[in-house]
Design an enzyme around this catalytic site. Structure first.
Site, PDB file in Angstrom:
ATOM      1  N   TYR A  45      28.258  95.977 -44.482  1.00 39.63           N
ATOM      2  CA  TYR A  45      28.274  95.465 -43.112  1.00 39.63           C
ATOM      3  C   TYR A  45      27.841  96.532 -42.112  1.00 39.63           C
ATOM      4  O   TYR A  45      27.203  96.236 -41.102  1.00 39.63           O
ATOM      5  CB  TYR A  45      29.666  94.957 -42.762  1.00 39.63           C
ATOM      6  CG  TYR A  45      29.766  94.285 -41.403  1.00 39.63           C
ATOM      7  CD1 TYR A  45      29.434  92.945 -41.243  1.00 39.63           C
ATOM      8  CD2 TYR A  45      30.196  94.998 -40.282  1.00 39.63           C
ATOM      9  CE1 TYR A  45      29.523  92.323 -40.006  1.00 39.63           C
ATOM     10  CE2 TYR A  45      30.282  94.388 -39.034  1.00 39.63           C
ATOM     11  CZ  TYR A  45      29.945  93.057 -38.902  1.00 39.63           C
ATOM     12  OH  TYR A  45      30.025  92.462 -37.665  1.00 39.63           O
ATOM     13  N   ALA A  47      25.790  99.090 -42.691  1.00 42.75           N
ATOM     14  CA  ALA A  47      24.488  99.706 -42.987  1.00 42.75           C
ATOM     15  C   ALA A  47      23.522  99.426 -41.839  1.00 42.75           C
ATOM     16  O   ALA A  47      23.138  98.288 -41.602  1.00 42.75           O
ATOM     17  CB  ALA A  47      23.939  99.148 -44.301  1.00 42.75           C
ATOM     18  N   GLN A  48      23.143 100.480 -41.125  1.00 47.77           N
ATOM     19  CA  GLN A  48      22.318 100.295 -39.933  1.00 47.77           C
ATOM     20  C   GLN A  48      20.826 100.230 -40.275  1.00 47.77           C
ATOM     21  O   GLN A  48      20.075  99.438 -39.719  1.00 47.77           O
ATOM     22  CB  GLN A  48      22.553 101.452 -38.954  1.00 47.77           C
ATOM     23  CG  GLN A  48      23.958 101.563 -38.431  1.00 47.77           C
ATOM     24  CD  GLN A  48      24.183 102.855 -37.664  1.00 47.77           C
ATOM     25  OE1 GLN A  48      23.306 103.707 -37.552  1.00 47.77           O
ATOM     26  NE2 GLN A  48      25.383 103.015 -37.141  1.00 47.77           N
ATOM     27  N   GLU A 114      11.656 106.453 -43.328  1.00 51.37           N
ATOM     28  CA  GLU A 114      12.886 107.237 -43.448  1.00 51.37           C
ATOM     29  C   GLU A 114      12.667 108.330 -44.476  1.00 51.37           C
ATOM     30  O   GLU A 114      11.622 108.392 -45.130  1.00 51.37           O
ATOM     31  CB  GLU A 114      14.069 106.329 -43.829  1.00 51.37           C
ATOM     32  CG  GLU A 114      14.449 105.357 -42.719  1.00 51.37           C
ATOM     33  CD  GLU A 114      15.683 104.540 -43.013  1.00 51.37           C
ATOM     34  OE1 GLU A 114      16.157 104.585 -44.170  1.00 51.37           O
ATOM     35  OE2 GLU A 114      16.190 103.869 -42.116  1.00 51.37           O
ATOM     36  N   HIS A 230      25.515 112.076 -45.911  1.00 47.87           N
ATOM     37  CA  HIS A 230      24.592 111.710 -44.847  1.00 47.87           C
ATOM     38  C   HIS A 230      24.564 112.852 -43.837  1.00 47.87           C
ATOM     39  O   HIS A 230      25.611 113.339 -43.422  1.00 47.87           O
ATOM     40  CB  HIS A 230      25.027 110.408 -44.162  1.00 47.87           C
ATOM     41  CG  HIS A 230      23.929 109.771 -43.367  1.00 47.87           C
ATOM     42  ND1 HIS A 230      23.472 110.298 -42.185  1.00 47.87           N
ATOM     43  CD2 HIS A 230      23.180 108.673 -43.596  1.00 47.87           C
ATOM     44  CE1 HIS A 230      22.491 109.554 -41.724  1.00 47.87           C
ATOM     45  NE2 HIS A 230      22.293 108.552 -42.567  1.00 47.87           N
ATOM     46  N   ARG A 276      17.651 113.465 -47.837  1.00 52.50           N
ATOM     47  CA  ARG A 276      18.968 113.714 -47.246  1.00 52.50           C
ATOM     48  C   ARG A 276      19.676 114.946 -47.801  1.00 52.50           C
ATOM     49  O   ARG A 276      20.410 115.619 -47.077  1.00 52.50           O
ATOM     50  CB  ARG A 276      19.855 112.476 -47.431  1.00 52.50           C
ATOM     51  CG  ARG A 276      19.420 111.312 -46.576  1.00 52.50           C
ATOM     52  CD  ARG A 276      20.269 110.096 -46.805  1.00 52.50           C
ATOM     53  NE  ARG A 276      19.846 108.999 -45.929  1.00 52.50           N
ATOM     54  CZ  ARG A 276      20.358 107.786 -45.968  1.00 52.50           C
ATOM     55  NH1 ARG A 276      21.302 107.502 -46.850  1.00 52.50           N
ATOM     56  NH2 ARG A 276      19.940 106.848 -45.148  1.00 52.50           N
ATOM     57  N   HIS A 337      28.646 109.990 -47.977  1.00 51.52           N
ATOM     58  CA  HIS A 337      28.045 108.724 -47.573  1.00 51.52           C
ATOM     59  C   HIS A 337      27.777 107.752 -48.714  1.00 51.52           C
ATOM     60  O   HIS A 337      28.005 106.561 -48.585  1.00 51.52           O
ATOM     61  CB  HIS A 337      26.722 109.026 -46.859  1.00 51.52           C
ATOM     62  CG  HIS A 337      25.995 107.819 -46.364  1.00 51.52           C
ATOM     63  ND1 HIS A 337      26.547 106.939 -45.444  1.00 51.52           N
ATOM     64  CD2 HIS A 337      24.755 107.342 -46.643  1.00 51.52           C
ATOM     65  CE1 HIS A 337      25.671 105.976 -45.172  1.00 51.52           C
ATOM     66  NE2 HIS A 337      24.582 106.181 -45.894  1.00 51.52           N
ATOM     67  N   GLU A 361      26.634  99.676 -55.259  1.00 51.06           N
ATOM     68  CA  GLU A 361      26.947 101.106 -55.293  1.00 51.06           C
ATOM     69  C   GLU A 361      27.874 101.487 -56.439  1.00 51.06           C
ATOM     70  O   GLU A 361      27.861 102.625 -56.904  1.00 51.06           O
ATOM     71  CB  GLU A 361      27.562 101.529 -53.950  1.00 51.06           C
ATOM     72  CG  GLU A 361      27.641 103.028 -53.763  1.00 51.06           C
ATOM     73  CD  GLU A 361      28.135 103.428 -52.378  1.00 51.06           C
ATOM     74  OE1 GLU A 361      28.400 104.628 -52.173  1.00 51.06           O
ATOM     75  OE2 GLU A 361      28.264 102.540 -51.496  1.00 51.06           O
ATOM     76  N   ARG A 372      19.643 109.585 -53.688  1.00 54.56           N
ATOM     77  CA  ARG A 372      19.173 108.261 -53.262  1.00 54.56           C
ATOM     78  C   ARG A 372      18.157 108.381 -52.138  1.00 54.56           C
ATOM     79  O   ARG A 372      18.383 109.078 -51.154  1.00 54.56           O
ATOM     80  CB  ARG A 372      20.349 107.415 -52.778  1.00 54.56           C
ATOM     81  CG  ARG A 372      19.936 106.061 -52.186  1.00 54.56           C
ATOM     82  CD  ARG A 372      21.141 105.297 -51.716  1.00 54.56           C
ATOM     83  NE  ARG A 372      21.735 105.899 -50.536  1.00 54.56           N
ATOM     84  CZ  ARG A 372      21.576 105.442 -49.289  1.00 54.56           C
ATOM     85  NH1 ARG A 372      20.819 104.397 -49.059  1.00 54.56           N
ATOM     86  NH2 ARG A 372      22.198 106.021 -48.271  1.00 54.56           N
TER      87      ARG A 372
END
Length: 519
Positions: A45, A47-48, A114, A230, A276, A337, A361, A372
């Site tokens: 929910y 996850a932007q 990204e 993250h 990341r 994260h 996940e 990832r």
């Protein structure tokens, strides 16, 4: 008397993977979806960013595959990666068929870049992609008469006999009793384990439940040393676990030191768009070497109205905290994260135990390798949830169920020392943050192992003599999963991707996964 439920399929978890599985399963199948909190509460929910897929005519599958393999430091399973990448465009269509409306510009997808991607291939719904996916999947689930939703039910343990799974024991948070769910097929969709760490971007539900249950049941668990931190979680006393999407860096945001100086050029030629693990280690190093509490992410040079329309969620949350992202840089720190390892599965989401599947996940499909790549996670949820459902839809269902023994709590008593649970919970997360964090060493890992091993003994003893509660269930899983993470980290005698050990700074020539099973 404790209730007993019987379904064809039991889905433990209500995130994108769990709900997508339910949507894709046959309407002739009776399905239970259990959520440990409210149905929409979970990592999906929040996850932007978005979901990666080759949607640009100038992009191609081979490029997406190569980027994923490289970002995962060559540890990924190329067969699984190719399958996921080639299914990605259809995954976008599947989501659109549920009502998800991806952002467009001039009748084309508004694709962004990204970390790790060499092309623009991240489709998104503004900066609330996960929310849109969850809301629309849930609406689709509610339309199906064969699916029953159970909110505030926490799975305790899987019921496994002779390498076959027959369902699970589940704690009803409202009645405070353990009930039985009997099923022909069981799908773990419980998410990751980032609450093992003191600082995390994840909601409180991410306590490694599925991984711990599967381990206790005898499943193979792989690559748990690879916890992705993250790089940019908002650093603010009232901003609990609020993530600043990587998409900001994809759109040009710069990382700065407190004096306004840029620093990513010292670590990678890709600057802010490096994967990341590299960005998180760079920030961690600058903070430790210079004694900074945080670094800053600057986006103030962008047009104010564009920022507001492109990142409405981030703009609004920062405004609530007194920060105007169109005028000032955001204070950020790394936070745990994403769990790249998990329950070993094949392309059909099958685990090493019959009739037990894992998606999202909680699973180790091999698509992430040692790190990832951004926006491959929601993609993994959707693609493998569908392959899982397809496999179940084509499977034979047993006519009779093995009788599941009633939950026996006759020899335990309610605890009068809840402070013990709170203390051990905090101790685990502190140990993991300080000893098993972004940069590791043999001494710290060995010290962590001894401490976590002792905590597991204390938790097991506590579990044996006291009545189960939600907090005790989560503590037991958190302790178990943390132990697996430390053991996996100790077994990898190299530095690769998210696992960086100062005593083994180089990569080994032999590429191999770590696999843990209950002895």
């Amino acid at each position: 008397m404790a209730k007993k439920y019987q379904f064809d399929v039991l889905i433990i978890g209500s995130g994108a993977a769990g709900l997508m599985s339910a949507v894709q399963l046959s309407s002739s199948t009776s399905i239970a979806v259990i959520a440990k909190d409210k149905i929409l509460e979970g990592s999906s929910y929040y996850a932007q960013g978005g979901i990666s897929a080759v949607l640009d005519p100038e992009d191609n599958f081979d490029s997406h595959i190569e980027d994923t393999v490289n970002t995962g430091f060559n540890l990924g399973n190329e067969k699984s990666i190719r399958y996921m990448v080639e299914q990605a465009p259809q995954a976008i269509k599947d989501l659109e068929s549920t009502g998800v409306q991806f952002s467009h510009i001039n009748n084309s997808y508004d694709l962004t870049t990204e970390g790790g991607h060499s092309s623009k291939r991240v489709a998104h719904v503004a900066d609330k992609t996960g929310q849109s996916i969850q809301v629309n999947l849930l609406a689709k689930v509610r339309q199906k008469n064969n699916i029953e939703l159970f909110e505030e039910y926490v799975a305790v343990d899987l019921v496994v006999k002779d390498k076959n799974c027959y369902g699970a024991y589940v704690f009803d948070k409202n009645s405070k009793e353990v009930v039985t769910f009997s099923s022909n097929k069981t799908i773990l969709a419980t998410g990751g384990a980032s609450k093992s760490y003191l600082y995390t971007s994840n909601p409180d539900t991410s306590t490694g439940d599925g991984i711990a249950m599967a381990y206790r049941a005898g499943c193979e668990i792989s690559n748990m040393e690879f916890t992705q931190f993250h790089p940019t979680c908002l650093f603010h006393p009232h901003a609990k676990s609020f993530l600043i999407s990587e998409t900001l860096r994809g759109e040009g945001a710069k990382l700065l030191l407190p004096d306004g100086q840029e620093f990513m050029h010292k670590y990678d030629d890709r600057l802010e768009l490096a994967p990341r693990d590299i960005v998180a280690r760079a920030i961690d190093n600058e903070m430790k070497v210079n004694g900074y509490d945080c670094v800053y992410l600057d986006f103030s040079f962008k047009d104010k109205e564009w920022i507001k329309s492109r990142f409405p969620t981030i703009t609004q949350r920062c405004k609530e905290l007194g920060i105007d992202i169109s005028k000032e840089a955001l204070p950020v720190v790394p936070a745990a994260h994403y769990t790249c390892g998990g329950v070993n599965t094949n392309i059909d989401a099958q685990s090493s135990i019959n009739n037990l599947y894992a998606v999202g996940e909680v699973a180790h499909t091999g698509v992430h390798g040692a790190n990832r790549m951004a926006s491959n996670s929601l993609l993994e949820c959707v693609v493998f949830a569908k392959s899982c459902a397809n496999h179940i839809n084509s499977s034979e269902f047993e006519n009779s169920q093995t009788k599941i023994e009633k939950w026996d709590d006759s020899r335990v008593a309610p605890s009068k020392e809840k402070v013990v649970i709170a203390h051990l919970w905090h101790e685990i997360r502190l140990i993991m943050w300080n000893f098993v964090g972004i940069v590791r060493s043999n001494n710290r890992l060995n010290s962590a192992y001894l401490k976590i091993q002792q905590i597991n003994k204390e938790v097991d003893e506590y579990y044996r003599i006291y009545t189960v509660t939600e907090d005790l269930i989560e503590l037991r899983n958190l302790a178990q999963t943390s132990k697996i993470i430390v053991e996996s980290a100790l077994s990898r005698k190299e530095s690769r991707g998210l696992h960086y050990n100062q005593d083994y700074p180089n990569k080994m020539s032999k590429i191999q996964n770590t696999v843990m099973t209950k002895s």
